[in-house]
Enzyme design. Structure first.
Site, PDB file in Angstrom:
ATOM      1  CB  CYS A   1      -0.948  -0.179   1.277  1.00 41.62           C
ATOM      2  SG  CYS A   1      -1.734   1.627   1.635  1.00 41.62           S
ATOM      3  CD  GLU A   2      -0.107   5.186  -4.056  1.00 43.71           C
ATOM      4  OE1 GLU A   2      -0.847   6.227  -4.271  1.00 43.71           O
ATOM      5  OE2 GLU A   2       0.271   4.565  -5.160  1.00 43.71           O
ATOM      6  CG  HIS A   3      -2.608   5.372   0.683  1.00 38.20           C
ATOM      7  ND1 HIS A   3      -3.776   4.917   0.524  1.00 38.20           N
ATOM      8  CD2 HIS A   3      -2.201   6.370  -0.060  1.00 38.20           C
ATOM      9  CE1 HIS A   3      -4.201   5.519  -0.773  1.00 38.20           C
ATOM     10  NE2 HIS A   3      -3.199   6.498  -1.060  1.00 38.20           N
ATOM     11  CG  HIS A   4      -1.105   3.118   5.869  1.00 37.57           C
ATOM     12  ND1 HIS A   4      -2.117   3.216   5.240  1.00 37.57           N
ATOM     13  CD2 HIS A   4      -1.280   4.184   6.909  1.00 37.57           C
ATOM     14  CE1 HIS A   4      -2.878   3.865   5.721  1.00 37.57           C
ATOM     15  NE2 HIS A   4      -2.617   4.613   6.648  1.00 37.57           N
TER      16      HIS A   4
ATOM     17  CD  GLN B   1      -7.531  -5.165  -4.400  1.00 35.58           C
ATOM     18  OE1 GLN B   1      -7.292  -4.999  -3.216  1.00 35.58           O
ATOM     19  NE2 GLN B   1      -8.421  -5.828  -4.984  1.00 35.58           N
TER      20      GLN B   1
ATOM     21  CG  HIS C   1      -6.059  -3.540   0.822  1.00 32.32           C
ATOM     22  ND1 HIS C   1      -5.353  -2.551   0.323  1.00 32.32           N
ATOM     23  CD2 HIS C   1      -6.566  -4.324   0.152  1.00 32.32           C
ATOM     24  CE1 HIS C   1      -5.644  -2.746  -1.093  1.00 32.32           C
ATOM     25  NE2 HIS C   1      -6.415  -3.601  -0.956  1.00 32.32           N
TER      26      HIS C   1
ATOM     27  CB  CYS D   1      -2.941  -0.339   5.362  1.00 32.41           C
ATOM     28  SG  CYS D   1      -4.404  -0.282   3.997  1.00 32.41           S
TER      29      CYS D   1
END
Length: 213
Positions: free
Chosen positions: A106-109, A147, A175, A177
């Site tokens: 995940c590019e956020h976490h 995704q 996910h 995250c």
């Protein structure tokens, strides 16, 4: 104006565009020593001691692991599909590869996204080795992702390279995250799909394609 409005509606990621590999690479990639120092800083931030025996080699291990987890930035998915075959004896039905393991982040976490993908295409005279479909999934997965974009990128690469009559891609993944932090709901899985050409028009096919074992 129409294109601008469309991009605003779709948000940051315009799924009609397949990002070029050169646009993804960081031209100012840090040195290995900078990465090692950064990992040590994170270890200190946790409250632990990066110099103790159990952690003293961790920065090197993380550096090596990141090289494996994000090796997709070094691959060009369309090149992976460049070798095709025409000797199909008139075969003109769907080719579907199921249960392809997906491992992304995940590019956020920077948390894992773990699941399975299903990839299919309707040939128009050209077929590709099935291992190449897996390699395309891996090439896009081994990058920082969301995704939805991952699903679309895989479909576009197959569509633009093989020029088939139709393409279908579906991913079902958990996910971390969300299941190991935040709302803490382990076992919750997200389903995304992308249909192009004949796959987009055929509702019966779409319903059957979205059935996962």
């Amino acid at each position: 104006k129409v294109l601008l409005l469309r991009r605003i509606i779709m948000g940051v990621h315009d799924f009609s565009i397949n990002p070029k590999i050169e646009d993804l690479k960081n031209s100012e990639k840090p040195s290995e020593s900078e990465v090692l120092d950064a990992v040590k800083t994170l270890l200190r931030w946790t409250g632990d001691n990066p110099d103790r025996d159990g952690l003293k080699d961790t920065p090197k291990r993380v550096l090596k692991a990141y090289g494996e987890w994000f090796k997709g930035y070094e691959e060009n998915p369309t090149e992976l599909l460049s070798k095709t075959f025409e000797e199909v004896q008139g075969y003109n039905d769907w080719v579907v590869l199921d249960s392809i393991r997906v491992e992304s982040y995940c590019e956020h976490h920077l948390a894992p996204i773990i699941g399975v993908a299903k990839v299919g295409y309707l040939p128009d005279g050209l077929v590709v080795g099935i291992s190449k479909l897996v390699r395309v999934v891996n090439a896009y997965s081994k990058r920082l992702q969301i995704q939805e974009r991952l699903t679309r990128e895989i479909g576009l690469a197959i569509h633009e390279t093989l020029n088939p009559k139709g393409v279908a891609v579906a991913i079902k993944a958990e996910h971390h995250c969300m299941c190991t932090r935040g709302v803490n709901k382990p076992g919750t899985k997200m389903l995304t799909s992308s249909f192009i050409g004949e796959a987009e028009k055929n509702l019966e096919f779409r319903r059957s394609f979205l059935e996962f074992d």
